[in-house]
Write a protein that holds these residues in place. Structure first.
Motif, PDB file in Angstrom:
ATOM      1  N   GLY A  17       0.748  -1.223  -0.030  1.00 26.13           N
ATOM      2  CA  GLY A  17       0.024  -0.198  -0.241  1.00 26.13           C
ATOM      3  C   GLY A  17       0.842   1.149   0.139  1.00 26.13           C
ATOM      4  O   GLY A  17       2.145   1.384   0.425  1.00 26.13           O
ATOM      5  N   PRO A  18       0.274   2.348  -0.444  1.00 20.99           N
ATOM      6  CA  PRO A  18       0.951   3.525  -0.320  1.00 20.99           C
ATOM      7  C   PRO A  18       1.547   3.944   1.133  1.00 20.99           C
ATOM      8  O   PRO A  18       0.897   3.706   2.073  1.00 20.99           O
ATOM      9  CB  PRO A  18       0.132   4.718  -0.956  1.00 20.99           C
ATOM     10  N   ARG A  19       2.759   4.712   1.030  1.00 21.85           N
ATOM     11  CA  ARG A  19       3.172   5.053   2.315  1.00 21.85           C
ATOM     12  C   ARG A  19       3.534   6.398   2.259  1.00 21.85           C
ATOM     13  O   ARG A  19       4.291   7.018   1.273  1.00 21.85           O
ATOM     14  CB  ARG A  19       4.747   4.345   2.604  1.00 21.85           C
ATOM     15  N   VAL A  20       3.204   7.271   3.300  1.00 21.53           N
ATOM     16  CA  VAL A  20       3.353   8.569   3.428  1.00 21.53           C
ATOM     17  C   VAL A  20       4.167   9.001   4.796  1.00 21.53           C
ATOM     18  O   VAL A  20       3.863   8.561   5.606  1.00 21.53           O
ATOM     19  CB  VAL A  20       1.798   9.502   3.501  1.00 21.53           C
ATOM     20  N   MET A  21       5.246   9.695   4.412  1.00 22.55           N
ATOM     21  CA  MET A  21       5.927  10.076   5.651  1.00 22.55           C
ATOM     22  C   MET A  21       5.772  11.722   5.729  1.00 22.55           C
ATOM     23  O   MET A  21       5.801  12.420   4.868  1.00 22.55           O
ATOM     24  CB  MET A  21       7.408   9.837   5.151  1.00 22.55           C
ATOM     25  N   THR A  49      -5.661   1.142   2.371  1.00 21.66           N
ATOM     26  CA  THR A  49      -4.306   0.400   2.071  1.00 21.66           C
ATOM     27  C   THR A  49      -3.130   1.332   2.344  1.00 21.66           C
ATOM     28  O   THR A  49      -2.102   0.771   2.450  1.00 21.66           O
ATOM     29  CB  THR A  49      -4.072   0.003   0.502  1.00 21.66           C
ATOM     30  N   ALA A  50      -3.260   2.585   2.781  1.00 21.56           N
ATOM     31  CA  ALA A  50      -2.088   3.462   2.842  1.00 21.56           C
ATOM     32  C   ALA A  50      -1.951   3.316   4.480  1.00 21.56           C
ATOM     33  O   ALA A  50      -2.649   3.158   5.443  1.00 21.56           O
ATOM     34  CB  ALA A  50      -2.769   4.947   2.515  1.00 21.56           C
ATOM     35  N   SER A  51      -0.537   4.057   4.535  1.00 22.27           N
ATOM     36  CA  SER A  51      -0.088   3.947   5.928  1.00 22.27           C
ATOM     37  C   SER A  51       0.632   5.232   6.052  1.00 22.27           C
ATOM     38  O   SER A  51       1.242   5.695   5.012  1.00 22.27           O
ATOM     39  CB  SER A  51       0.862   2.703   6.531  1.00 22.27           C
ATOM     40  N   ALA A  52       1.283   5.646   7.255  1.00 22.15           N
ATOM     41  CA  ALA A  52       1.610   7.069   7.424  1.00 22.15           C
ATOM     42  C   ALA A  52       2.660   6.889   8.550  1.00 22.15           C
ATOM     43  O   ALA A  52       2.330   6.347   9.623  1.00 22.15           O
ATOM     44  CB  ALA A  52       0.846   8.127   7.447  1.00 22.15           C
ATOM     45  N   TYR A 113      11.829   3.407   5.201  1.00 22.73           N
ATOM     46  CA  TYR A 113      10.484   3.407   4.991  1.00 22.73           C
ATOM     47  C   TYR A 113       9.994   3.476   3.628  1.00 22.73           C
ATOM     48  O   TYR A 113       9.153   3.153   3.133  1.00 22.73           O
ATOM     49  CB  TYR A 113       9.985   4.466   5.917  1.00 22.73           C
ATOM     50  N   ASP A 114      11.024   4.107   2.779  1.00 27.05           N
ATOM     51  CA  ASP A 114      10.741   4.263   1.262  1.00 27.05           C
ATOM     52  C   ASP A 114       9.389   4.993   1.115  1.00 27.05           C
ATOM     53  O   ASP A 114       8.590   4.224   0.555  1.00 27.05           O
ATOM     54  CB  ASP A 114      10.990   3.043   0.683  1.00 27.05           C
ATOM     55  N   PRO A 115       9.095   6.341   1.424  1.00 25.47           N
ATOM     56  CA  PRO A 115       7.760   6.736   1.319  1.00 25.47           C
ATOM     57  C   PRO A 115       7.347   6.984  -0.123  1.00 25.47           C
ATOM     58  O   PRO A 115       8.363   7.192  -1.034  1.00 25.47           O
ATOM     59  CB  PRO A 115       7.806   7.990   1.850  1.00 25.47           C
ATOM     60  N   ASP A 116       6.330   6.827  -0.565  1.00 24.55           N
ATOM     61  CA  ASP A 116       5.664   7.265  -1.820  1.00 24.55           C
ATOM     62  C   ASP A 116       5.512   8.569  -1.863  1.00 24.55           C
ATOM     63  O   ASP A 116       5.876   9.381  -3.050  1.00 24.55           O
ATOM     64  CB  ASP A 116       4.295   6.559  -2.191  1.00 24.55           C
ATOM     65  N   VAL A 117       5.108   9.372  -0.693  1.00 25.99           N
ATOM     66  CA  VAL A 117       5.018  11.059  -0.658  1.00 25.99           C
ATOM     67  C   VAL A 117       5.527  11.280   0.754  1.00 25.99           C
ATOM     68  O   VAL A 117       5.176  10.545   1.789  1.00 25.99           O
ATOM     69  CB  VAL A 117       3.549  11.236  -0.647  1.00 25.99           C
ATOM     70  N   LEU A 118       6.388  12.244   0.475  1.00 29.06           N
ATOM     71  CA  LEU A 118       6.963  13.171   1.837  1.00 29.06           C
ATOM     72  C   LEU A 118       6.331  14.187   1.879  1.00 29.06           C
ATOM     73  O   LEU A 118       6.311  15.123   1.018  1.00 29.06           O
ATOM     74  CB  LEU A 118       8.355  13.181   1.799  1.00 29.06           C
TER      75      LEU A 118
END
Length: 408
Positions: A17-21, A49-52, A113-118
């Motif tokens: 799932g998408p990862r946001v930091m 599905t996303a996590s932050a 963590y390799d975020p999709d969005v920071l």
């Protein structure tokens, strides 16, 4: 790792799932952490599905409950001295050592963590430039979208321009950030006024509206009616609290009663002195030290007396409460600019030090006026509180531009 011979169904199964930091330097107060928490909660609620992951320097981060699929990492703390300089909260470490430690941790978390969005809150280069190694890493990797989030007001244009030039923030914004989100409306105030941003960067700006506070299930508020008194984090709220207590002390008929939330950063010695005065008021003022679910107190209040921080302002708007803002004017004019503009629009009233005087009589008058003051929604409505909806849509749009990553 998955070989190139694996079937597409297996790839779909392993797609993560998408990862946001979210980065929030938080050297003082609660504002940055609470804003990041609200954003993370909205993003993960919109996409199951996303996590932050929130990186924060707030010393009270552990007192907050975080939404499902949202976690946080506490960075070593720093404190701001009265002269404007910084020092480490960690014994035996210089501010330079602490900054280097924080910077290494941030870069490591970005790597792992390799975020999709920071999403970076307010400071394009982070505290003392600590964010730059992480920005360079993610930029070189090329599969993360970098966003700079700005509150509605930062400071006076001239002061802000000088600060950003000193921190090389313009260059960092131009080089690294795919989008800039402004958590306000252009029709109210432009926080980038005075900044020499290129037309290309300005084309990447999105005005989201203010960030609505969670109006979900709430606890039962205290017995009503009451006026809520909140200085936010409380670190610079002693003057306002003293003024409110003085108003109740000097006018025995002042009503309704007040519910005062000190905030976690109002010093113990000062708070003890206030408690002695509160006891003498025999129930006309009651107090709470720290309330992580202050929303409940907002929900039952007849009106609010507060300072002019961004998050408190969003709560006033979200709960549609008549409010008196007592804005600080040092070290920044941010709160005064926000309060004066909001007063012009009829959203709130302001107790201005020069115009009204910070006196018990002026505070008494302001508290009494709350009973007949209009709600913010009667003055302004279109798009005012659309911030979280806009943010989730922007995150979705950014993710569509990225290749799906697979679980390792």
């Amino acid at each position: 790792m998955i070989s190139t011979n694996d079937s597409s169904s297996e790839l779909d199964h392993l797609q993560r799932g998408p990862r946001v930091m979210l980065y929030s330097h938080d050297t003082f107060g609660l504002g940055h952490l609470r804003r990041s928490r609200a954003l993370a909660g909205a993003i993960t609620a919109a996409d199951p599905t996303a996590s932050a992951l929130i990186l924060t320097g707030s010393p009270v981060a552990g007192r907050f409950a975080f939404p499902s699929r949202v976690d946080h990492m506490r960075l070593p703390g720093v404190i701001k001295r009265s002269d404007g300089s910084y020092a480490s909260r960690t014994m035996g470490m210089s501010i330079e050592e602490t900054t280097a430690l924080r910077s290494g941790l941030i870069r490591s978390m970005a790597q792992q963590y390799d975020p999709d969005v920071l999403i970076v809150d307010k400071e394009p280069t982070g505290f003392r430039g600590e964010l730059l190694p992480a920005l360079e890493l993610l930029s070189q990797k090329g599969h993360s979208k970098l966003v700079l989030g700005l509150r509605d007001v930062l400071d006076e244009p001239e002061v802000l321009a000088e600060e950003w030039a000193r921190k090389e923030a313009i260059a960092a914004t131009e080089q690294f950030y795919d989008e800039i989100w402004i958590y306000g409306l252009a029709s109210i105030y432009d926080p980038t006024k005075g900044l020499a941003l290129s037309p290309l960067v300005r084309d990447r700006m999105h005005w989201t509206g203010y960030l609505r506070r969670d109006l979900g299930p709430l606890d039962t508020p205290p017995e009503q009616p009451y006026v809520l008194i909140t200085p936010g984090g409380g670190g610079d709220g002693a003057m306002m609290v003293d003024l409110v207590l003085s108003a109740y002390e000097q006018d025995p008929d002042l009503a309704p009663r007040a519910v005062l939330v000190y905030g976690p950063f109002l010093s113990g010695e000062t708070r003890e002195a206030f408690e002695t005065r509160v006891e003498a008021l025999q129930g006309r003022v009651t107090t709470v030290g720290f309330e992580s679910r202050i929303e409940t107190l907002f929900s039952g209040a007849q009106g609010v007396v507060c300072m002019g921080g961004y998050n408190t302002f969003c709560e006033v708007l979200s709960f549609d409460k008549p409010a008196v803002i007592v804005p600080r004017t040092t070290p920044r004019l941010e709160q005064w600019i926000r309060a004066s503009r909001a007063e012009e629009l009829g959203l709130v009233s302001m107790l201005d030090e020069r115009r009204d005087g910070w006196t018990p009589a002026a505070m008494t008058k302001a508290i009494r006026a709350l009973a007949t003051q209009k709600q913010p929604s009667q003055a302004f409505s279109s798009g005012l509180l659309d911030g979280l909806d806009c943010v989730t849509k922007r995150v979705s749009a950014l993710l569509q531009d990225l290749p799906r990553k697979v679980a390792e």
